[in-house]
Enzyme design. Sequence first.
Site, mmCIF file in Angstrom:
data_model
loop_
_atom_site.group_PDB
_atom_site.id
_atom_site.type_symbol
_atom_site.label_atom_id
_atom_site.label_comp_id
_atom_site.label_asym_id
_atom_site.label_seq_id
_atom_site.Cartn_x
_atom_site.Cartn_y
_atom_site.Cartn_z
ATOM 1 N N GLU A 50 0.990 -0.456 -5.235
ATOM 2 C CA GLU A 50 -0.026 0.595 -5.387
ATOM 3 C C GLU A 50 0.757 1.791 -5.497
ATOM 4 O O GLU A 50 1.015 2.450 -4.454
ATOM 5 C CB GLU A 50 -0.994 0.645 -4.230
ATOM 6 C CG GLU A 50 -2.182 1.598 -4.343
ATOM 7 C CD GLU A 50 -2.400 2.606 -3.257
ATOM 8 O OE1 GLU A 50 -3.457 3.429 -3.616
ATOM 9 O OE2 GLU A 50 -1.828 2.554 -2.466
ATOM 10 N N ASP B 201 0.899 -1.241 -0.166
ATOM 11 C CA ASP B 201 -0.024 -0.038 0.002
ATOM 12 C C ASP B 201 0.897 1.188 0.074
ATOM 13 O O ASP B 201 1.784 1.331 0.441
ATOM 14 C CB ASP B 201 -0.796 -0.196 1.147
ATOM 15 C CG ASP B 201 -1.770 1.306 1.333
ATOM 16 O OD1 ASP B 201 -2.466 1.407 0.563
ATOM 17 O OD2 ASP B 201 -1.475 1.863 2.364
#
Length: 728
Positions: free
Chosen positions: A462, A409
Amino acid sequence: MADPAFDAEAFLNGDCSNPAYVFGLHPLPGSGLEARVFAPRATRVELVKEATGEVVAELAMAHPEGIFETVLPRLRKWFPYHFRVHGWGPDPMEMEDPYRFSAALGDLDVYLMAEGTHLRLYEKLGAHPSERDGVPGVDFAVWAPNARRVSVVGTFNNWDGRRHIMRPFASSGVWELFIPGLAPGDLYKFEIKSGAGKVLPLKADPFAFQCEHAPGTASVVHDPRGHEWRDGDYMAGRWKTNRFDAPMSIYEVHLGSWRRREDGGFMGYRELADALIPYAREMGFTHVQLLPVSEHPFYASWGYQPLGMFAPTCRYGSPLDFQAFVDRCHQAGLGVLLDWVPAHFPGDAHGLGEFDGTHLYEHADPRKGRHMDWGTLIYNYGRTEVQNFLIANALFWLDRFHIDGLRVDAVASMLYLDYSRAQGQWVPNRYGGRENLEAVAFLRRLNETVYAHFPDTCTVAEESTAWPMVSRPTSAGGLGFGFKWNMGWMHDTLAYLGRNMLHRKHHHGEITFSMLYNDTENFVLPLSHDEVVHGKKSLLWRMPGTRWEQFANLRLLFAYQFLHPGKKLLFMGGEFGQDHEWDHNKALDWGLLQFQEHQGVQRLVRDLNTLYRGLPALHERDCAPGGFQWIDCEDRKNSILALIRRAGDGSFAVAVLNFTAMPHHGYRVGVPAPGTYLEVLNSDASLYGGQNFGNGGAVASKPLPAHGFPQSLELTLPPLGVVVLRLG
């Protein structure tokens, strides 16, 4: 009688840094043994020889707070022992002395920790049920190099930090202690006195395998050896599922809101296995991707502010329950990807912030150590031990839970020192640039280590910027990820499809631009949870037009995603046209499936998955040049795209997409080979909620040149629809 080196008042004030030197049984200079124990509220304490049960001596009370001691002048040789305590109940209680047991750590552990290469650090730090000299208990170890004192506290010692003071192990900065009698299920924390003499708020164990239910914040002793894995066949062939040429269609799930029990409570991991696994498999997905399951104190963070990095959240069950969930996914042929958060952590008092009274895990300078957007703390990636902590955590999930891959993330926030910061709020790197060189080094090492030890898994970044070579090997200068989220494709596609159908011809480049850079990375095409929250509306309600046009546009969006090169990701609820934004506090609107238009979207997604998995042309070259070719991307006037997807064996599929609400008859499209083309998918079919504009199931090519090809097809194009054809 008392050892003059022992200061009882200092100990009682919490200023004893290594009680192993003064408590327990020790030889005295010259001859004799000395015994000392701290037993608050005891009336009598006896020293008992372990082998025979003989009472060797009674200890005298040296301090009314509970310090007992004695000297045995005639004994010269140490022997195994325990204490018998009177006054803690109606009967005497046998108490093992934790200071008579040796450390579980060794010199190799110290060396590897100092080097930052202790990849199985989770086997040494934390709490580990074990047995010493036939005595069951728990080994504790924690890294707190700047602490003056560290104690294990819990329900077993009334949270009294004087009872189980830990021993510093060599010069490693690690404190350790074996506590007899403890077992899985016991609650504990660490009481830490900083180098400045301040007793800090009680800290949860950074390596805890299980955490207490909220609002409690204690760590829980857990034995990870209880699950018997049955996914051997899947694991043996897992390398096939994460290859670049394999079909990957990922169903992104937030476990707390996919479904709920009838009373509104959370479903447990095993209940979710009963419901989620057959559903995902029936829908044709290859993987489920879970929003972070690492323990997080704030449920509304969706897991993106974790504190228990080694503990699956107890909201849905125990670590054994989560292992059973993954096991059953694998037995059903589903891979499991985990959202992993090494970019930041919350500043809760019981967490990692100022863990030993210093900025141990985070940067001290808030310009480097605190996220402006989220108010969270940033790991100090330049610190060897912090890198080791994070990399060991990544390997932990792949090892102990058989996770198939990690979606990392907020990578962009790690890469840039000025991420979401104004001028003056960030510190340039040593070259004066904005790149976080320590984070870059960490990410490269992370990927190298993961692929070296678990080559059949994958890592996914990401990363929302144009940072180059995110999914290219570190040996070539890349970051080493297996895949990168294609955020540009997502933003452009949703912007384009959100426009009035009559205006799309003026923005044609939005829908085609992604192919200009498609070969630069190994992409995943995400339609994720981030696109259906914070006022963005659901995917369905982002589509323009009448109710019918909204559904047709949604079907067109999904079809374009599956036809575009790249692996696929869809957040739960999108697959049946969820009406409202995602709400983590309640289940998806499953009741919508009573309506035909929602059933149609669901059936289309299922059929797209089937087609994607079954046609090599649609997945084999997702991440390789030559897998995609425009037939025509210049028909702006009609907002139509025509394309070819190719497999390695030369087979291909043709797709034509109409982004307006006007059907077209006799629309000519060039094709690379003569023959009859089967219409293998039409998003306007009535079973999907469409109007059945189509080509009767098949179209024969004609020797009429078009778009640079010697053959062409004359097609009926449905409104806001796509047709997919393959050579019969």
